[in-house]
Design a protein around this motif. Structure first.
Motif, PDB file in Angstrom:
ATOM      1  N   VAL A   1       0.827  -1.215   0.000  1.00 61.53           N
ATOM      2  CA  VAL A   1       0.000   0.000   0.000  1.00 61.53           C
ATOM      3  C   VAL A   1       0.854   1.255   0.000  1.00 61.53           C
ATOM      4  N   TRP A   2       1.990   1.236   0.683  1.00 60.13           N
ATOM      5  CA  TRP A   2       2.814   2.422   0.850  1.00 60.13           C
ATOM      6  C   TRP A   2       3.720   2.637  -0.369  1.00 60.13           C
ATOM      7  N   SER A   3       4.122   3.884  -0.551  1.00 60.25           N
ATOM      8  CA  SER A   3       5.057   4.218  -1.633  1.00 60.25           C
ATOM      9  C   SER A   3       6.468   3.811  -1.250  1.00 60.25           C
ATOM     10  N   ARG A   4       7.375   3.780  -2.259  1.00 57.19           N
ATOM     11  CA  ARG A   4       8.751   3.364  -1.985  1.00 57.19           C
ATOM     12  C   ARG A   4       9.445   4.325  -1.039  1.00 57.19           C
ATOM     13  N   ALA A   5       9.284   5.630  -1.254  1.00 60.79           N
ATOM     14  CA  ALA A   5       9.943   6.621  -0.391  1.00 60.79           C
ATOM     15  C   ALA A   5       9.467   6.483   1.049  1.00 60.79           C
ATOM     16  N   PHE A   6       8.143   6.305   1.216  1.00 63.81           N
ATOM     17  CA  PHE A   6       7.614   6.157   2.575  1.00 63.81           C
ATOM     18  C   PHE A   6       8.127   4.883   3.216  1.00 63.81           C
ATOM     19  N   ARG A   7       8.249   3.813   2.450  1.00 62.48           N
ATOM     20  CA  ARG A   7       8.740   2.563   3.001  1.00 62.48           C
ATOM     21  C   ARG A   7      10.181   2.674   3.453  1.00 62.48           C
ATOM     22  N   VAL A   8      11.009   3.339   2.631  1.00 63.97           N
ATOM     23  CA  VAL A   8      12.415   3.519   3.004  1.00 63.97           C
ATOM     24  C   VAL A   8      12.530   4.342   4.284  1.00 63.97           C
ATOM     25  N   CYS A   9      11.791   5.440   4.340  1.00 67.13           N
ATOM     26  CA  CYS A   9      11.831   6.292   5.537  1.00 67.13           C
ATOM     27  C   CYS A   9      11.329   5.542   6.767  1.00 67.13           C
ATOM     28  N   LEU A  10      10.259   4.763   6.583  1.00 66.58           N
ATOM     29  CA  LEU A  10       9.712   4.014   7.711  1.00 66.58           C
ATOM     30  C   LEU A  10      10.716   2.991   8.235  1.00 66.58           C
ATOM     31  N   LEU A  11      11.365   2.293   7.334  1.00 63.09           N
ATOM     32  CA  LEU A  11      12.347   1.304   7.761  1.00 63.09           C
ATOM     33  C   LEU A  11      13.507   1.942   8.505  1.00 63.09           C
ATOM     34  N   MET A  12      14.008   3.040   7.989  1.00 64.72           N
ATOM     35  CA  MET A  12      15.131   3.721   8.640  1.00 64.72           C
ATOM     36  C   MET A  12      14.729   4.281   9.997  1.00 64.72           C
ATOM     37  N   VAL A  13      13.523   4.869  10.068  1.00 59.73           N
ATOM     38  CA  VAL A  13      13.068   5.439  11.342  1.00 59.73           C
ATOM     39  C   VAL A  13      12.880   4.347  12.381  1.00 59.73           C
ATOM     40  N   LEU A  14      12.281   3.222  11.980  1.00 67.19           N
ATOM     41  CA  LEU A  14      12.092   2.121  12.916  1.00 67.19           C
ATOM     42  C   LEU A  14      13.418   1.576  13.411  1.00 67.19           C
ATOM     43  N   PHE A  15      14.350   1.382  12.495  1.00 66.80           N
ATOM     44  CA  PHE A  15      15.646   0.822  12.886  1.00 66.80           C
ATOM     45  C   PHE A  15      16.401   1.763  13.824  1.00 66.80           C
ATOM     46  N   VAL A  16      16.511   3.029  13.426  1.00 65.89           N
ATOM     47  CA  VAL A  16      17.250   3.985  14.253  1.00 65.89           C
ATOM     48  C   VAL A  16      16.521   4.248  15.562  1.00 65.89           C
TER      49      VAL A  16
END
Length: 464
Positions: free
Chosen positions: A72-87
């Motif tokens: 459902v999410w866009s690629r940019a949102f997915r990348v940001c979400l993954l980085m935010v969750l990890f950090v």
């Protein structure tokens, strides 16, 4: 240490009731060894386990949530979400983990979040590669995931992260072994996988010292002992290389010393290696398993293990042989004074002289097997003799030193050897039944006798 304190509290209470010590002495012991904190320590360990399991489930839940909404999410949102969750997870975990020691609850919560962050690292790597259409083998993901978790373990000096990293590397190596041996798939990770014995030792042995963890050191030793011969079995090799691949890990583990590069006898080492005893226990375990495998006559009759084919494509694997041969040679040079002045009838039957004789005899048998032709019967008999002598030596040492683990190790090895020989050869069912009954009775009687002897020895030491 907690086991010692718990046993000391029990003994001190008994001494107090019997009038051996006064109330003042009991209170001094209680204050010195903190008897009141024994039960809270056990409770804290249970809470730590719960938080660790909760952190793992939390990480799996987050991964599942992201996977459910991934399309459902866009690629940019997915990348940001993954980085935010990890950090975010790792930053929160590090902040709570660094809280003062009096706030142990927050420290354990931070520890759990750090485990969750380690899990999210693998999820991020898998999802990132999927988004950018980077395909590969599963063991490649586990390999780099394990490297990343290892770096986290080094930076934080956490045993739990070290164990997780070792598990990821083991999964990677096992997956590669299956794909290489049976599916004949190749990958650009062929070189590091062939160098896995060096990688395991190079990564996890220093980590064990940094974390002061026996668990990490044991895992590193087991990984080395398994990966070293396994890396060779995909080739057609001679008996000499087979003997080296099976016995060199034992030689390295027995002679292990962190000061191996110093050309001095180990007896003058003022700072003993805290993991040397663990390494020697691992050497005895690996040697026992090796002797047990080669105690079967079918092993010596196998045409795949004993042949003299032309060696090809072994250049990289020889690096492992050279490095660990140098390491073992330096270690045994530091033990040379024990070999010169060693006595087979010292306090411990399993000593440097004994291990050296077993290694030399085993290597000679394997090499002679191809030189003289068919010596299956002789080789099987000699290996079985060494196996049973090793089991008896373990039993003798356990009785002399009062070590329960050594006693049961020797009993298991002795009974396993007897039962294996019983079922390997065509024997009558009545004989098998009699031997099984005798082994069962022998284990019960020997175990009860040893525990009685151990109690007498403890009582004698407490009265001394």
């Amino acid at each position: 240490m907690s086991k010692f304190r718990r046993q000391l509290r029990k003994e001190a209470e008994q001494w107090w009731q019997e009038g051996v010590i006064t109330v003042d002495i009991y209170e001094q012991l209680s204050e010195r060894y903190k008897f009141s904190e024994i039960e809270p320590d056990a409770q804290n360990q249970f809470v730590a386990i719960l938080l660790g399991l909760g952190g793992i489930l939390l990480g799996l839940g987050l991964i599942t949530f992201v996977a459910a909404n991934w399309q459902v999410w866009s690629r940019a949102f997915r990348v940001c979400l993954l980085m935010v969750l990890f950090v975010g997870i790792n930053a929160a975990g590090f902040y709570l983990w660094r809280r003062p020691s009096r706030q142990k609850g927050l420290q354990r919560l931070g520890h759990g979040l750090l485990l969750t962050g380690a899990l999210s690292l693998g999820a991020n790597m898998a999802l990132m590669s999927q988004m950018f259409h980077q395909s590969g083998q599963a063991y490649e993901l586990y390999f780099f995931w394990g490297i990343g978790v290892t770096l986290m373990a080094y930076s934080l000096r956490l045993t739990s992260l070290g164990v997780m990293a070792w598990g990821l590397m083991a999964i990677s190596y096992g997956s590669w072994a299956v794909s290489t041996f049976w599916l004949t798939n190749s990958s650009w990770l062929e070189f590091p996988m062939r160098m896995m014995p060096l990688i395991v030792c190079g990564l996890f042995v220093p980590l064990a010292y940094g974390c002061r963890s026996r668990v990490v050191f044991v895992l590193a030793g087991l990984g080395f002992a398994i990966a070293f011969p396994l890396a060779l079995f995909s080739y057609d090799v001679t008996n000499g290389l087979l003997a080296i691949s099976l016995l060199l890990p034992v030689a390295c583990l027995w002679s292990y010393d962190r000061d191996v590069w110093r050309f001095t006898p180990c007896s003058i080492n003022t700072r003993p290696d805290p993991f040397q005893a663990v390494s020697r226990s691992l050497a005895i375990t690996v040697l026992s398993l090796t002797l047990y495998i080669f105690s079967f006559k079918a092993t010596w009759a196998s045409p795949h293990l004993f042949q003299d084919d032309t060696l090809t494509e072994l250049s990289w694997w020889f690096v492992n042989i050279v490095v660990f041969s140098v390491f073992a040679g330096l270690g045994w040079l530091r033990l040379r004074h024990q070999l010169r002045h060693g006595n087979l009838w010292q306090e411990q039957s399993i000593n440097t002289v004994t291990i050296a004789l077993i290694l030399i005899l085993s290597t000679g048998i394997v090499i002679t097997h191809i030189s003289l032709g068919d010596i299956n019967i002789v080789a099987t008999i000699v290996v079985n003799i060494m196996l049973f002598l090793l089991a008896l030596a373990l039993l003798r040492d356990s009785l002399a030193l009062g070590v329960r683990r050594t006693f049961w190790g020797g009993m298991v090895l002795l009974v396993l050897g007897l039962l294996s020989r019983l079922f390997e050869y065509n024997t009558d069912l009545m004989l098998k039944a009699v031997v099984l009954v005798l082994c069962g009775i022998g284990i019960i009687v020997a175990g009860l006798w040893f525990e009685h002897r151990l109690k007498r020895l403890s009582a004698r030491l407490s009265q001394a």
